[in-house]
Design a protein around this motif. Sequence first.
Motif, mmCIF file in Angstrom:
data_model
loop_
_atom_site.group_PDB
_atom_site.id
_atom_site.type_symbol
_atom_site.label_atom_id
_atom_site.label_comp_id
_atom_site.label_asym_id
_atom_site.label_seq_id
_atom_site.Cartn_x
_atom_site.Cartn_y
_atom_site.Cartn_z
ATOM 1 N N TYR A 20 0.859 -1.185 0.000
ATOM 2 C CA TYR A 20 0.000 0.000 0.000
ATOM 3 C C TYR A 20 0.897 1.236 0.000
ATOM 4 O O TYR A 20 2.059 1.160 0.428
ATOM 5 C CB TYR A 20 -0.954 0.010 1.200
ATOM 6 C CG TYR A 20 -0.292 0.060 2.554
ATOM 7 C CD1 TYR A 20 0.126 1.275 3.112
ATOM 8 C CD2 TYR A 20 -0.081 -1.092 3.293
ATOM 9 C CE1 TYR A 20 0.736 1.336 4.361
ATOM 10 C CE2 TYR A 20 0.509 -1.051 4.539
ATOM 11 C CZ TYR A 20 0.921 0.166 5.061
ATOM 12 O OH TYR A 20 1.530 0.211 6.296
ATOM 13 N N ALA A 24 -0.554 6.443 2.897
ATOM 14 C CA ALA A 24 -1.595 6.000 3.830
ATOM 15 C C ALA A 24 -1.175 6.262 5.272
ATOM 16 O O ALA A 24 -2.016 6.364 6.163
ATOM 17 C CB ALA A 24 -1.894 4.522 3.630
ATOM 18 N N ASP A 88 -8.702 2.415 8.343
ATOM 19 C CA ASP A 88 -9.639 3.056 7.422
ATOM 20 C C ASP A 88 -8.951 3.738 6.251
ATOM 21 O O ASP A 88 -9.584 4.014 5.226
ATOM 22 C CB ASP A 88 -10.501 4.075 8.167
ATOM 23 C CG ASP A 88 -11.578 3.409 9.018
ATOM 24 O OD1 ASP A 88 -11.793 2.190 8.842
ATOM 25 O OD2 ASP A 88 -12.195 4.102 9.853
ATOM 26 N N ARG A 89 -7.665 4.042 6.410
ATOM 27 C CA ARG A 89 -6.948 4.697 5.309
ATOM 28 C C ARG A 89 -6.604 3.734 4.181
ATOM 29 O O ARG A 89 -6.160 4.165 3.111
ATOM 30 C CB ARG A 89 -5.663 5.335 5.834
ATOM 31 C CG ARG A 89 -5.910 6.495 6.811
ATOM 32 C CD ARG A 89 -4.630 7.172 7.203
ATOM 33 N NE ARG A 89 -4.850 8.276 8.122
ATOM 34 C CZ ARG A 89 -3.911 9.102 8.550
ATOM 35 N NH1 ARG A 89 -2.663 8.930 8.133
ATOM 36 N NH2 ARG A 89 -4.188 10.070 9.380
ATOM 37 N N LEU A 90 -6.777 2.444 4.421
ATOM 38 C CA LEU A 90 -6.521 1.446 3.385
ATOM 39 C C LEU A 90 -7.819 1.088 2.688
ATOM 40 O O LEU A 90 -8.864 0.986 3.312
ATOM 41 C CB LEU A 90 -5.906 0.183 3.996
ATOM 42 C CG LEU A 90 -4.596 0.339 4.759
ATOM 43 C CD1 LEU A 90 -4.134 -1.015 5.259
ATOM 44 C CD2 LEU A 90 -3.527 0.987 3.884
ATOM 45 N N SER A 91 -7.742 0.866 1.397
ATOM 46 C CA SER A 91 -8.923 0.483 0.622
ATOM 47 C C SER A 91 -8.520 -0.549 -0.421
ATOM 48 O O SER A 91 -7.335 -0.670 -0.768
ATOM 49 C CB SER A 91 -9.554 1.710 -0.047
ATOM 50 O OG SER A 91 -8.607 2.356 -0.877
ATOM 51 N N PRO A 92 -9.469 -1.305 -0.940
ATOM 52 C CA PRO A 92 -9.146 -2.327 -1.933
ATOM 53 C C PRO A 92 -8.447 -1.740 -3.153
ATOM 54 O O PRO A 92 -8.786 -0.661 -3.621
ATOM 55 C CB PRO A 92 -10.513 -2.901 -2.304
ATOM 56 C CG PRO A 92 -11.354 -2.657 -1.095
ATOM 57 C CD PRO A 92 -10.894 -1.330 -0.556
ATOM 58 N N ASN A 93 -7.442 -2.487 -3.625
ATOM 59 C CA ASN A 93 -6.700 -2.075 -4.816
ATOM 60 C C ASN A 93 -6.867 -3.175 -5.865
ATOM 61 O O ASN A 93 -6.070 -4.115 -5.946
ATOM 62 C CB ASN A 93 -5.218 -1.876 -4.468
ATOM 63 C CG ASN A 93 -4.401 -1.342 -5.636
ATOM 64 O OD1 ASN A 93 -4.818 -1.416 -6.781
ATOM 65 N ND2 ASN A 93 -3.221 -0.813 -5.334
ATOM 66 N N ARG A 124 -7.894 -5.640 3.949
ATOM 67 C CA ARG A 124 -8.331 -4.295 3.577
ATOM 68 C C ARG A 124 -7.990 -3.971 2.130
ATOM 69 O O ARG A 124 -8.725 -3.230 1.460
ATOM 70 C CB ARG A 124 -7.679 -3.248 4.487
ATOM 71 C CG ARG A 124 -8.154 -3.259 5.919
ATOM 72 C CD ARG A 124 -9.540 -2.692 6.079
ATOM 73 N NE ARG A 124 -9.643 -1.310 5.632
ATOM 74 C CZ ARG A 124 -10.748 -0.571 5.722
ATOM 75 N NH1 ARG A 124 -11.853 -1.097 6.217
ATOM 76 N NH2 ARG A 124 -10.772 0.676 5.296
ATOM 77 N N LEU A 125 -6.889 -4.540 1.627
ATOM 78 C CA LEU A 125 -6.444 -4.257 0.267
ATOM 79 C C LEU A 125 -7.104 -5.160 -0.775
ATOM 80 O O LEU A 125 -6.934 -4.950 -1.974
ATOM 81 C CB LEU A 125 -4.918 -4.412 0.174
ATOM 82 C CG LEU A 125 -4.087 -3.454 1.040
ATOM 83 C CD1 LEU A 125 -2.620 -3.847 0.996
ATOM 84 C CD2 LEU A 125 -4.272 -2.003 0.594
#
Length: 220
Positions: A20, A24, A88-93, A124-125
């Motif tokens: 990530y 982030a 929460d700062r991580l999101s799916p990539n 999360r990713l």
Amino acid sequence: MDPRLAHIDTWIFDLDNTLYPAGADLFAQIEARMTDYVVALEGCDRETAFAIQKRHFVAHGTTLSGLMAERAIDPHEFLAFVHDVDMDRLSPNDRLVEAIARLPGRKLVFTNGDAPYATRVLGRLGLEGSFEAIHDIHATGYLPKPHPQAYDGLCEAWGIDPTRALFVEDMARNLPPAKAIGMTTVWIDNGSEQVGVDRAAIDFVTTDLTAWLTDLWEDL
């Protein structure tokens, strides 16, 4: 596949600030939790605790290793405490998930963190199903990267031929031991290290892992 990497059959990735973006800033939360831990352990102020953290990091590779050596702390307790952070700062990539899925061969995570934390990050990713294994700080016997024994242990544990492996890492200081045993190395240059970088130990440099992996195919 880029012909320069045609021999690679094992793809090894660091976790934090590699899978990530460093933007982030997840590690800032972990660092603050480490300071909290040292404050409680040593009964000192936060400024002193932060200095202790950095001393251990420089001398031992991680704050954990230093505290284990000098204060005999419980590593499981320490890691559970410092990794209790908001993700929460991580999101799916999705692009990264797809790019890793296309890589031929085995894929592993090699981290100075622990497997429970790494599992949360990968979830999360969207990468929870992307890797064969997580080789964590417990698996290294608490000898973190860049200790050469950590890399030897990784290869022994998973039957990896290092001359057919590629290692991706955001900390340049962790690449020379990988290069020394024959791994192909990729540095994720996030701007945090600009002095003392051993360029001879780095085969590829990128600021964006997702783009780099995608371009392995699209540039052909």
